[in-house]
Motif scaffolding. Structure first.
Motif, PDB file in Angstrom:
ATOM      1  N   THR A   3       0.834  -1.206   0.000  1.00  0.00           N
ATOM      2  CA  THR A   3       0.000   0.000   0.000  1.00  0.00           C
ATOM      3  C   THR A   3       0.867   1.254   0.000  1.00  0.00           C
ATOM      4  OG1 THR A   3      -0.141  -0.055   2.423  1.00  0.00           O
ATOM      5  CG2 THR A   3      -1.893  -1.163   1.192  1.00  0.00           C
ATOM      6  N   HIS A   4       1.950   1.221  -0.786  1.00  0.00           N
ATOM      7  CA  HIS A   4       2.896   2.324  -0.807  1.00  0.00           C
ATOM      8  C   HIS A   4       3.220   2.712  -2.256  1.00  0.00           C
ATOM      9  CE1 HIS A   4       3.713   1.549   3.497  1.00  0.00           C
ATOM     10  NE2 HIS A   4       3.576   0.286   3.151  1.00  0.00           N
ATOM     11  N   VAL A   5       3.784   3.881  -2.418  1.00  0.00           N
ATOM     12  CA  VAL A   5       4.288   4.317  -3.720  1.00  0.00           C
ATOM     13  C   VAL A   5       5.736   3.856  -3.842  1.00  0.00           C
ATOM     14  CG1 VAL A   5       4.803   6.273  -5.222  1.00  0.00           C
ATOM     15  CG2 VAL A   5       2.777   6.331  -3.757  1.00  0.00           C
ATOM     16  N   ALA A   6       6.063   3.205  -4.944  1.00  0.00           N
ATOM     17  CA  ALA A   6       7.437   2.765  -5.197  1.00  0.00           C
ATOM     18  C   ALA A   6       7.964   3.472  -6.433  1.00  0.00           C
ATOM     19  CB  ALA A   6       7.486   1.251  -5.397  1.00  0.00           C
ATOM     20  N   HIS A   7       9.191   3.951  -6.359  1.00  0.00           N
ATOM     21  CA  HIS A   7       9.808   4.623  -7.497  1.00  0.00           C
ATOM     22  C   HIS A   7       9.905   3.681  -8.687  1.00  0.00           C
ATOM     23  CE1 HIS A   7      13.225   5.979 -10.000  1.00  0.00           C
ATOM     24  NE2 HIS A   7      12.844   7.197  -9.660  1.00  0.00           N
ATOM     25  N   GLY A   8      10.317   2.437  -8.439  1.00  0.00           N
ATOM     26  CA  GLY A   8      10.347   1.423  -9.483  1.00  0.00           C
ATOM     27  C   GLY A   8      11.677   1.248 -10.177  1.00  0.00           C
ATOM     28  N   ASP A   9      12.558   2.254 -10.118  1.00  0.00           N
ATOM     29  CA  ASP A   9      13.896   2.124 -10.709  1.00  0.00           C
ATOM     30  C   ASP A   9      14.886   2.918  -9.856  1.00  0.00           C
ATOM     31  OD1 ASP A   9      15.884   1.368 -12.472  1.00  0.00           O
ATOM     32  OD2 ASP A   9      15.478   2.977 -13.905  1.00  0.00           O
ATOM     33  N   PHE A  10      14.855   2.638  -8.549  1.00  0.00           N
ATOM     34  CA  PHE A  10      15.623   3.427  -7.595  1.00  0.00           C
ATOM     35  C   PHE A  10      17.039   2.866  -7.487  1.00  0.00           C
ATOM     36  CE2 PHE A  10      16.921   4.790  -3.310  1.00  0.00           C
ATOM     37  CZ  PHE A  10      16.695   6.150  -3.438  1.00  0.00           C
ATOM     38  N   TRP A  11      17.926   3.418  -8.319  1.00  0.00           N
ATOM     39  CA  TRP A  11      19.340   3.051  -8.238  1.00  0.00           C
ATOM     40  C   TRP A  11      20.154   4.336  -8.197  1.00  0.00           C
ATOM     41  CZ3 TRP A  11      23.212   3.173 -12.338  1.00  0.00           C
ATOM     42  CH2 TRP A  11      22.771   3.801 -13.510  1.00  0.00           C
ATOM     43  N   PHE A  12      21.449   4.227  -7.897  1.00  0.00           N
ATOM     44  CA  PHE A  12      22.231   5.432  -7.624  1.00  0.00           C
ATOM     45  C   PHE A  12      22.316   6.368  -8.825  1.00  0.00           C
ATOM     46  CE2 PHE A  12      25.434   2.183  -8.806  1.00  0.00           C
ATOM     47  CZ  PHE A  12      26.126   2.838  -9.818  1.00  0.00           C
ATOM     48  N   GLY A  13      22.101   5.871 -10.033  1.00  0.00           N
ATOM     49  CA  GLY A  13      22.122   6.734 -11.203  1.00  0.00           C
ATOM     50  C   GLY A  13      20.953   7.689 -11.280  1.00  0.00           C
ATOM     51  N   ASN A  14      19.902   7.431 -10.519  1.00  0.00           N
ATOM     52  CA  ASN A  14      18.719   8.287 -10.525  1.00  0.00           C
ATOM     53  C   ASN A  14      18.615   9.170  -9.282  1.00  0.00           C
ATOM     54  OD1 ASN A  14      17.796   7.419 -13.012  1.00  0.00           O
ATOM     55  ND2 ASN A  14      16.568   5.753 -12.141  1.00  0.00           N
ATOM     56  N   VAL A  15      19.673   9.189  -8.479  1.00  0.00           N
ATOM     57  CA  VAL A  15      19.651   9.918  -7.205  1.00  0.00           C
ATOM     58  C   VAL A  15      20.606  11.105  -7.265  1.00  0.00           C
ATOM     59  CG1 VAL A  15      20.104   9.755  -4.732  1.00  0.00           C
ATOM     60  CG2 VAL A  15      19.051   7.822  -5.943  1.00  0.00           C
ATOM     61  N   LEU A  16      20.141  12.274  -6.810  1.00  0.00           N
ATOM     62  CA  LEU A  16      20.963  13.477  -6.697  1.00  0.00           C
ATOM     63  C   LEU A  16      21.081  13.839  -5.228  1.00  0.00           C
ATOM     64  CD1 LEU A  16      19.218  15.599  -9.504  1.00  0.00           C
ATOM     65  CD2 LEU A  16      21.193  14.085  -9.756  1.00  0.00           C
ATOM     66  N   ARG A  17      22.248  14.358  -4.847  1.00  0.00           N
ATOM     67  CA  ARG A  17      22.452  14.737  -3.444  1.00  0.00           C
ATOM     68  C   ARG A  17      23.007  16.152  -3.325  1.00  0.00           C
ATOM     69  NH1 ARG A  17      25.577  10.014  -0.220  1.00  0.00           N
ATOM     70  NH2 ARG A  17      27.251  10.721  -1.598  1.00  0.00           N
ATOM     71  N   THR A  18      22.680  16.775  -2.223  1.00  0.00           N
ATOM     72  CA  THR A  18      23.324  18.008  -1.796  1.00  0.00           C
ATOM     73  C   THR A  18      23.931  17.705  -0.436  1.00  0.00           C
ATOM     74  OG1 THR A  18      21.741  19.388  -2.982  1.00  0.00           O
ATOM     75  CG2 THR A  18      23.005  20.436  -1.217  1.00  0.00           C
ATOM     76  N   GLY A  19      25.251  17.692  -0.369  1.00  0.00           N
ATOM     77  CA  GLY A  19      25.896  17.187   0.835  1.00  0.00           C
ATOM     78  C   GLY A  19      25.625  15.702   0.956  1.00  0.00           C
ATOM     79  N   ARG A  20      25.148  15.271   2.105  1.00  0.00           N
ATOM     80  CA  ARG A  20      24.830  13.864   2.325  1.00  0.00           C
ATOM     81  C   ARG A  20      23.332  13.591   2.209  1.00  0.00           C
ATOM     82  NH1 ARG A  20      29.169  10.402   1.973  1.00  0.00           N
ATOM     83  NH2 ARG A  20      30.852  10.939   3.417  1.00  0.00           N
ATOM     84  N   ARG A  21      22.556  14.594   1.807  1.00  0.00           N
ATOM     85  CA  ARG A  21      21.095  14.458   1.762  1.00  0.00           C
ATOM     86  C   ARG A  21      20.622  14.334   0.319  1.00  0.00           C
ATOM     87  NH1 ARG A  21      16.898  17.878   0.901  1.00  0.00           N
ATOM     88  NH2 ARG A  21      18.348  19.595   0.528  1.00  0.00           N
ATOM     89  N   VAL A  22      19.667  13.441   0.092  1.00  0.00           N
ATOM     90  CA  VAL A  22      19.065  13.313  -1.236  1.00  0.00           C
ATOM     91  C   VAL A  22      18.240  14.564  -1.513  1.00  0.00           C
ATOM     92  CG1 VAL A  22      17.409  12.037  -2.653  1.00  0.00           C
ATOM     93  CG2 VAL A  22      19.029  10.791  -1.196  1.00  0.00           C
ATOM     94  N   SER A  23      18.585  15.257  -2.589  1.00  0.00           N
ATOM     95  CA  SER A  23      17.881  16.495  -2.940  1.00  0.00           C
ATOM     96  C   SER A  23      17.106  16.373  -4.244  1.00  0.00           C
ATOM     97  CB  SER A  23      18.877  17.652  -3.040  1.00  0.00           C
ATOM     98  OG  SER A  23      19.932  17.334  -3.936  1.00  0.00           O
ATOM     99  N   GLY A  24      17.260  15.267  -4.944  1.00  0.00           N
ATOM    100  CA  GLY A  24      16.519  15.058  -6.177  1.00  0.00           C
ATOM    101  C   GLY A  24      16.520  13.596  -6.578  1.00  0.00           C
TER     102      GLY A  24
END
Length: 340
Positions: free
Chosen positions: A202-223
């Motif tokens: 009963t949750h929303v899943a990104h479906g292709d959550f790998w490091f190539g799709n993740v942006l960070r500012t410092g140590r925090r995911v910002s995008g």
């Protein structure tokens, strides 16, 4: 509006040019006549490639991104992403605290299919991942997984009705119909999925959550980008498995053939998939980190999940769904090898 003096398209497949004139025309509808520069920031390598062009007004910050479909198959993916982002915005107007691109418009034109969104900010996690010895340092790897876990917890807090989970075994059989590989991979997948047990979907899943799709500012995911595979009504488990598998698969990327992989005792860079083999059979700090990430004690639903079985299902999901035939086959073969 002006284009950059040089735009590299070497990452894309031959015969799939980006129509920057069409992209410029789309952007003019949203930015008006103000001068801006276009930069091609991403191009996928699969059989249905997409390109991402970012527009930056002169003297300002990046304002809009356009995802352009380069084939009819890619156009379906772009439309799927537009639909997912629109639904996510309706469900969560804050778009997971501003980390998800906001959909602006979908343009289906004679020149192609174009999705216009706001720009996700931050530095790609892939940049850090490929830094010298980054993935061999426990402190850095732990920080990467912690950032991913913190963001996923925020996404997975969105509640939606469950939907039936795809029969990955059937998809494997269909993809390699008439081949022993399809049936063998399906058998391993179904056995592993049975061991994982019932999940709260009963949750929303990104479906292709790998490091190539993740942006960070410092140590925090910002995008977080690329929402075409979003599932509304899934388990948090599968995003965690996808991240862990992709992170593991490339641990030996910068190691000479046959040499030991820095920071991972007992792992050598010999054959494709060796980091996954090593993870599934081994112990040590990295296996402990992955198991805690996939089955975190703080989340009741995932506390008792057998993490190795979950990773096998994750291999099956990539094999069944990847757009790259050889990449998919390699995952299916690895699954049949390590599953038993």
């Amino acid at each position: 509006m002006s284009t950059p003096t040089s735009v590299s398209t070497s990452a894309g497949p031959p015969g799939a040019p980006v129509d920057l004139v069409a992209v410029e025309g789309i952007l003019r509808r949203h930015l008006g006549p103000q001068p801006a520069r276009l930069a091609l920031v991403a191009m996928s390598r699969d059989d249905n490639p997409k390109a991402v062009v970012v527009a930056t007004p002169v003297g300002g910050a990046p304002a809009l991104a356009v995802k352009a479909a380069l084939t009819p198959g890619a156009a379906e993916s772009v439309r799927a992403e537009a639909a997912a982002l629109t639904r996510l915005a309706e469900l969560d107007p804050g778009l997971v605290e501003g980390t998800v691109p906001r959909p602006i418009a979908l343009h289906d034109t004679a020149a192609g299919t174009f999705l216009v969104t706001t720009v996700a900010t931050g530095r790609p996690l892939s940049v850090d991942y490929h830094r010298w010895h980054h993935t061999g340092r426990r402190r850095d790897v732990r920080a990467d997984f912690a950032a991913a876990a913190a963001w996923l917890s925020r996404l997975h807090a969105l509640a939606v009705p469950s939907v039936p989970e795809p029969d990955t075994g059937r998809l494997l059989q269909a993809r390699w119909a008439g081949e022993e590989l399809g049936q063998a991979a399906a058998d391993v997948c179904r056995g592993a999925r049975e061991r994982v047990g019932e999940l709260d979907a009963t949750h929303v899943a990104h479906g292709d959550f790998w490091f190539g799709n993740v942006l960070r500012t410092g140590r925090r995911v910002s995008g977080v980008v690329d929402w075409e595979h979003t599932v509304f009504g899934s388990s948090p488990l599968w995003d965690r498995v996808r991240f862990a598998l992709a992170y593991t698969l490339y641990l030996d990327r910068h190691t000479a053939g046959g040499a030991p992989v820095h920071g991972h005792a007992g792992l050598r860079a010999v054959a494709w998939g060796d980091p996954v083999r090593h993870l599934l059979r081994g112990q040590g700090w990295y296996a402990d980190l992955v198991s805690a990430f996939i089955a975190p004690g703080a989340e009741r639903e995932l506390r008792a999940v057998p993490w190795r079985a979950a990773l096998l299902v994750g291999l099956a999901q990539v094999a069944a769904g990847s757009d790259e035939p050889e990449f998919a086959r390699a995952h299916a073969l690895l699954l049949t090898e390590v599953g038993p």
